[in-house]
Design a protein around this motif. Structure first.
Motif, PDB file in Angstrom:
ATOM      1  N   ASP A  71       0.827  -1.209   0.000  1.00 37.05           N
ATOM      2  CA  ASP A  71       0.000   0.000   0.000  1.00 37.05           C
ATOM      3  C   ASP A  71       0.860   1.258   0.000  1.00 37.05           C
ATOM      4  O   ASP A  71       0.542   2.250  -0.677  1.00 37.05           O
ATOM      5  N   GLU A  74       2.359   1.727  -3.427  1.00 29.31           N
ATOM      6  CA  GLU A  74       1.309   2.195  -4.338  1.00 29.31           C
ATOM      7  C   GLU A  74       1.086   3.697  -4.170  1.00 29.31           C
ATOM      8  O   GLU A  74       0.869   4.421  -5.152  1.00 29.31           O
ATOM      9  N   HIS A  75       1.112   4.165  -2.926  1.00 32.49           N
ATOM     10  CA  HIS A  75       0.934   5.595  -2.667  1.00 32.49           C
ATOM     11  C   HIS A  75       2.082   6.403  -3.285  1.00 32.49           C
ATOM     12  O   HIS A  75       1.863   7.461  -3.883  1.00 32.49           O
ATOM     13  N   PRO A  78       1.781   5.506  -8.034  1.00 40.58           N
ATOM     14  CA  PRO A  78       0.506   4.911  -8.451  1.00 40.58           C
ATOM     15  C   PRO A  78       0.549   4.230  -9.819  1.00 40.58           C
ATOM     16  O   PRO A  78      -0.296   3.378 -10.100  1.00 40.58           O
ATOM     17  N   THR A  81      -0.285   0.223 -11.356  1.00 45.31           N
ATOM     18  CA  THR A  81      -1.029   0.050 -10.123  1.00 45.31           C
ATOM     19  C   THR A  81      -1.114  -1.413  -9.711  1.00 45.31           C
ATOM     20  O   THR A  81      -1.247  -2.318 -10.547  1.00 45.31           O
ATOM     21  N   LEU A 243       0.854   7.050   5.019  1.00 42.97           N
ATOM     22  CA  LEU A 243      -0.453   6.401   5.002  1.00 42.97           C
ATOM     23  C   LEU A 243      -1.536   7.460   5.056  1.00 42.97           C
ATOM     24  O   LEU A 243      -1.571   8.294   5.955  1.00 42.97           O
ATOM     25  N   SER A 244      -2.443   7.407   4.078  1.00 46.12           N
ATOM     26  CA  SER A 244      -3.406   8.492   3.924  1.00 46.12           C
ATOM     27  C   SER A 244      -4.738   8.223   4.611  1.00 46.12           C
ATOM     28  O   SER A 244      -5.551   9.135   4.755  1.00 46.12           O
TER      29      SER A 244
END
Length: 313
Positions: A71, A74-75, A78, A81, A243-244
């Protein structure tokens, strides 16, 4: 942004998963080799107790578990993907199955007596015993352990099912690799490394062709880095999570700011203690401070981990 520092060892299957993701994302990274078994003093200094392999360090932030690492990557990048639409949910569910059910069937097959004999052929006799004792300490007493015969049946079935998925497309869910491909690949990669057991893959030629496509992605161009350099990087940095999903989700009645511990549900039972500073729908974050590394944030995925309030000392 601070360097991506992967703490790993060459023969770690989950490390191969992350190395390939770094390759497909074309992200530069630093490589810190760590021991395969305890003791791991530098690892524990950074994570506070988590000792599974790999973990990803970015400055003073430690990201544990390959699912969470994926994750984060990926952030950062992107493109290419890992979670393509409209199969985003399917890719995650398939990856979770591969990282657990498929992985344990494959490893029971891989490390049956003739496989284990090859793996430890050049090591001193005590090495195999030490490895077994180390992994035994990481499991719960009620964790299911497949016997070789049962593992053989399950592994053959799983390989056939993967082969069926590849009948009309190059990757498991479409025209490009996704998180499901990298999760399903790594336990099979370990099988392919062992001459004594790799013949099981010959039963599914489509799977072998798919493995060749995944392997061709490569790991990018890592630079060697030392554990001391990694600890110095943590000490010099201030935690800054990538981490969003930060909205607090309280499923335990444990408020932020509490003294807590976290551990894996079934494998890797060592606890990490710290102050809970995030509990979102996807992850937990603990804050820890030591003399050697200063203040670090240690991040875990929510799925597969047990959060507990620490008893007052």
């Amino acid at each position: 942004m601070a360097d991506l520092i992967l703490h790993h060892y060459v023969t770690s299957p989950f490390s191969e998963k992350v190395r390939l993701i770094l390759g497909v994302k074309k992200l530069p990274w630093k490589s810190v080799f760590i021991p395969a078994i305890m003791p791991k003093p530098d690892v524990l200094e950074l994570t506070g107790g988590y000792r599974k392999t790999p973990f990803l360090q970015i400055g003073a932030d430690m990201y544990c578990d390959s699912a969470l690492i994926a994750d984060v990557l990926e952030h950062l990048q992107p493109e290419s993907t890992l979670y393509p639409e409209p199969e985003k949910g399917m890719s995650r569910i398939l990856a979770q199955w591969a990282d657990t059910t498929l992985f344990w069937a494959a490893m029971a097959w891989n490390l049956q007596p003739r496989g284990a004999a090859e793996v430890f052929a050049t090591a001193p006799p005590e090495a195999a015993r030490a490895f077994g004792e180390d992994r035994g300490k990481m499991t719960t007493g009620n964790m299911t352990r497949l016997r070789p015969g049962d593992a053989t049946s399950a592994y053959k079935s799983y390989l056939r099912r993967l082969s069926d998925m590849l009948d009309d497309k190059p990757y498991l869910l479409g025209e490009v690799p996704c998180i499901a491909d990298f999760s399903a690949y790594h336990p099979l990669w370990y099988t392919r490394r062992i001459e004594a057991v790799k013949g099981i893959l010959d039963l599914t030629p489509a799977v072998l062709d798919w493995m060749d496509r995944i392997a061709a992605i490569g790991h990018g161009t890592p630079d060697r880095f030392s554990a001391d350099d990694a600890i110095a990087a943590a000490q010099a940095a201030t935690p800054a999570s990538l981490l969003s999903d930060s909205t607090f989700q309280d499923d335990h009645g444990i408020p932020l700011g509490s003294a807590v511990s976290l551990r894996a549900e079934s494998f890797g039972l060592e606890e990490t203690a710290g102050t809970l500073i995030a509990a979102s729908r996807m992850h937990y974050t603990l804050e820890r401070t030591t003399d050697r590394v200063g203040t670090v944030h240690v991040h875990f995925p929510r799925i597969g981990y047990v959060l507990k309030l620490r008893e007052p000392s």
